[in-house]
Design an enzyme around this catalytic site. Sequence first.
Site, PDB file in Angstrom:
ATOM      1  N   PRO A  32      47.998  69.086 -48.875  1.00 45.70           N
ATOM      2  CA  PRO A  32      48.327  69.304 -47.538  1.00 45.70           C
ATOM      3  C   PRO A  32      48.374  67.924 -46.917  1.00 45.70           C
ATOM      4  CG  PRO A  32      46.081  70.136 -47.762  1.00 45.70           C
ATOM      5  CD  PRO A  32      46.644  69.848 -49.246  1.00 45.70           C
ATOM      6  N   CYS A  33      48.926  67.665 -45.714  1.00 43.78           N
ATOM      7  CA  CYS A  33      49.148  66.623 -45.120  1.00 43.78           C
ATOM      8  C   CYS A  33      47.759  65.855 -44.974  1.00 43.78           C
ATOM      9  CB  CYS A  33      50.143  66.655 -43.845  1.00 43.78           C
ATOM     10  SG  CYS A  33      49.048  67.103 -42.332  1.00 43.78           S
ATOM     11  N   LEU A  34      47.890  64.390 -44.817  1.00 42.81           N
ATOM     12  CA  LEU A  34      46.524  63.798 -44.642  1.00 42.81           C
ATOM     13  C   LEU A  34      45.775  64.057 -43.191  1.00 42.81           C
ATOM     14  CD1 LEU A  34      47.579  60.130 -46.146  1.00 42.81           C
ATOM     15  CD2 LEU A  34      46.143  62.104 -47.193  1.00 42.81           C
ATOM     16  N   SER A  35      46.448  64.507 -42.377  1.00 44.93           N
ATOM     17  CA  SER A  35      46.086  64.775 -41.194  1.00 44.93           C
ATOM     18  C   SER A  35      44.828  66.016 -41.226  1.00 44.93           C
ATOM     19  CB  SER A  35      46.824  65.343 -40.166  1.00 44.93           C
ATOM     20  OG  SER A  35      47.649  64.085 -39.721  1.00 44.93           O
ATOM     21  N   SER A  36      45.154  66.623 -42.444  1.00 42.65           N
ATOM     22  CA  SER A  36      44.272  67.759 -42.535  1.00 42.65           C
ATOM     23  C   SER A  36      42.825  67.324 -43.008  1.00 42.65           C
ATOM     24  CB  SER A  36      44.659  68.847 -43.655  1.00 42.65           C
ATOM     25  OG  SER A  36      44.660  68.201 -44.819  1.00 42.65           O
TER      26      SER A  36
END
Length: 286
Positions: free
Chosen positions: A181-185
């Site tokens: 998943p995207c790094l913001s997760s």
Amino acid sequence: MTDSGLNPVLAAKYQQLQAFFAPLDRVLIAYSGGIDSTLVAKIAVDVLGDLALAVTAVSPSLLPEDLEDARHQAAALGIAHEEVSTQELDNPNYSSNPVNRCYFCKSELHDTLKPLALDRGYPYVVDGVNGDDLQDYRPGIQAAQERGARSPLAEVGLSKLEVRQLSQYLGLPWWDKPAQPCLSSRFPYGEAITPEKLQRVGRGERYLRTLGWRNLRVRSVGDTARIELPPDQIQSFVAAIDLPNLVAAFQDYGFLFVTLDLEGFQSGKLNRVLGLSPTVNSSPVE
């Protein structure tokens, strides 16, 4: 198992996916390069040929190596592939990292893809949401649905495991690729997200992968990097890693402290603050 090599339930779902695309004139796929959207792209191009287009959103929350994977996989599938920039970090509703952050991420994505699709003559936008995603806390799904996107995997009830099984059957060499998943997760809700923080998380995960650790997360909690690995790999990790070098590397990336989560890697662990149970995830094949 059937003669096709698939069990009857999965074989039926595969046929339903092919039938989903058959009547569509042209389709644009929101394509991250993950196993789900890549399977969608595979079936779309098999059915529609050059009437299918895969588009990858590029932003600081996407690892450069994940973008390279997306490019390589699209080329291997033979599907037309384009890239667009998204600016979700410019939206304080996203960068402040509220519990519904993903809603604003997918809003930005589909507000970018929908006009692009219409301008290019693609009346349909589809994504890689699968059946299991509908059982998880995914506010981004609502944003996509509000903008008319469809999710063929979810519509036929394909689970994450079935995505991998079907991908393996279709000969996709990345069928067992770990979820990314995207790094913001990687950030607890409420902790502001910046390009610099995303970069240091990405560098930390890249460093560990170069050492041979495949399925992992580097969570960023303030100035602390919290490394998550499958529980059965924790002891071997501690025994194998040069810990002083690891700490020095992470401090060079901008972290002040480096810790190892003794509970182990669990997808969605940061959702505990919402009263939701994380998914135990100790294997690259989820």
